[in-house]
Design a protein around this motif. Sequence first.
Motif, short mmCIF file in Angstrom:
data_model
loop_
_atom_site.label_atom_id
_atom_site.label_comp_id
_atom_site.label_asym_id
_atom_site.label_seq_id
_atom_site.Cartn_x
_atom_site.Cartn_y
_atom_site.Cartn_z
N VAL A 1 9.88 -90.66 60.41
CA VAL A 1 10.80 -91.51 59.65
C VAL A 1 11.18 -90.85 58.33
CG1 VAL A 1 10.97 -93.71 58.40
CG2 VAL A 1 10.07 -93.67 60.74
N VAL A 2 10.21 -90.31 57.61
CA VAL A 2 10.49 -89.65 56.33
C VAL A 2 11.42 -88.47 56.55
CG1 VAL A 2 9.42 -88.19 54.56
CG2 VAL A 2 8.40 -90.39 55.13
N LEU A 3 11.19 -87.69 57.58
CA LEU A 3 12.04 -86.53 57.86
C LEU A 3 13.47 -86.97 58.21
CD1 LEU A 3 11.93 -83.49 57.94
CD2 LEU A 3 11.25 -83.62 60.33
N ILE A 4 13.61 -88.00 59.02
CA ILE A 4 14.94 -88.49 59.39
C ILE A 4 15.69 -89.00 58.16
CG2 ILE A 4 16.13 -90.36 60.62
CD1 ILE A 4 14.09 -89.95 62.90
N GLY B 1 20.46 -86.13 53.03
CA GLY B 1 20.99 -84.81 52.70
C GLY B 1 22.38 -84.62 53.29
N ALA B 2 22.58 -85.09 54.51
CA ALA B 2 23.90 -84.97 55.14
C ALA B 2 24.94 -85.86 54.47
CB ALA B 2 23.80 -85.32 56.63
N LEU C 1 25.80 -77.19 49.17
CA LEU C 1 24.93 -76.96 50.32
C LEU C 1 23.48 -76.75 49.88
CD1 LEU C 1 25.03 -76.76 53.36
CD2 LEU C 1 25.42 -74.30 53.12
N SER C 2 23.29 -76.10 48.74
CA SER C 2 21.92 -75.87 48.26
C SER C 2 21.22 -77.20 47.94
CB SER C 2 21.92 -74.95 47.04
OG SER C 2 22.62 -75.56 45.97
N TRP D 1 16.50 -81.63 52.35
CA TRP D 1 15.88 -81.42 53.66
C TRP D 1 14.50 -80.78 53.52
CZ3 TRP D 1 21.04 -79.00 55.60
CH2 TRP D 1 21.97 -80.02 55.85
N ILE D 2 14.41 -79.80 52.65
CA ILE D 2 13.12 -79.11 52.45
C ILE D 2 12.09 -80.08 51.87
CG2 ILE D 2 11.97 -77.27 51.18
CD1 ILE D 2 13.82 -75.65 52.68
N ILE D 3 12.50 -80.91 50.95
CA ILE D 3 11.58 -81.91 50.39
C ILE D 3 11.08 -82.83 51.51
CG2 ILE D 3 11.43 -83.96 48.91
CD1 ILE D 3 13.27 -82.43 46.92
#
Length: 169
Positions: free
Chosen positions: A42-45, A51-52, A65-66, A72-74
């Motif tokens: 869930v956290v990743l999604i 981010g998107a 983009l950065s 996403w990296i976080i």
Amino acid sequence: MPEGADHPVTGPPARDTEPSDVWEFVYRPRRTPRIAIAVAIVVLIIHIVFGALLTISDTGVQIGLSDQFAIWIIGVVVAGAILLFTRVRLRVGPQGVGVRNLTSERVFGWDRIVGLTYPDKGFGARLLLPADEHIPVLAVQAGDGDRAVGAMNRFRELRQIHAPRPTSD
């Protein structure tokens, strides 16, 4: 334990890097890893979606983009930290007790162990050491119900076998 019930041992005795490290009992929780995996997903999604969505409208702030990659990296780092809860385990053998909570495992010889207890208002079991010290054992939790009780009983059986007997003067 009732006949036909799940035995908390996870397979044959575990072997580490040295052949002398034989563990008679290895216990891993069932509920905590499942919850950790679900929460990590869930956290990743959430981080991927946010981010998107950063570039969907112009807010006056330059978002590139950065910035999206950073979000996403976080998300990956936080999900990875949550997944550390899938690693918890308790191992018991002739050489002592190994407790792995989140990152590293600590092995305690039988001469240093007073017992294993579950406090009344606790989240998990505690490995009791001399001088009123204790180490939390995140692997043995109330959420696992009868499996956790079976693990406590198995620990006590093995302690009776392996713990040094007090000498009388």
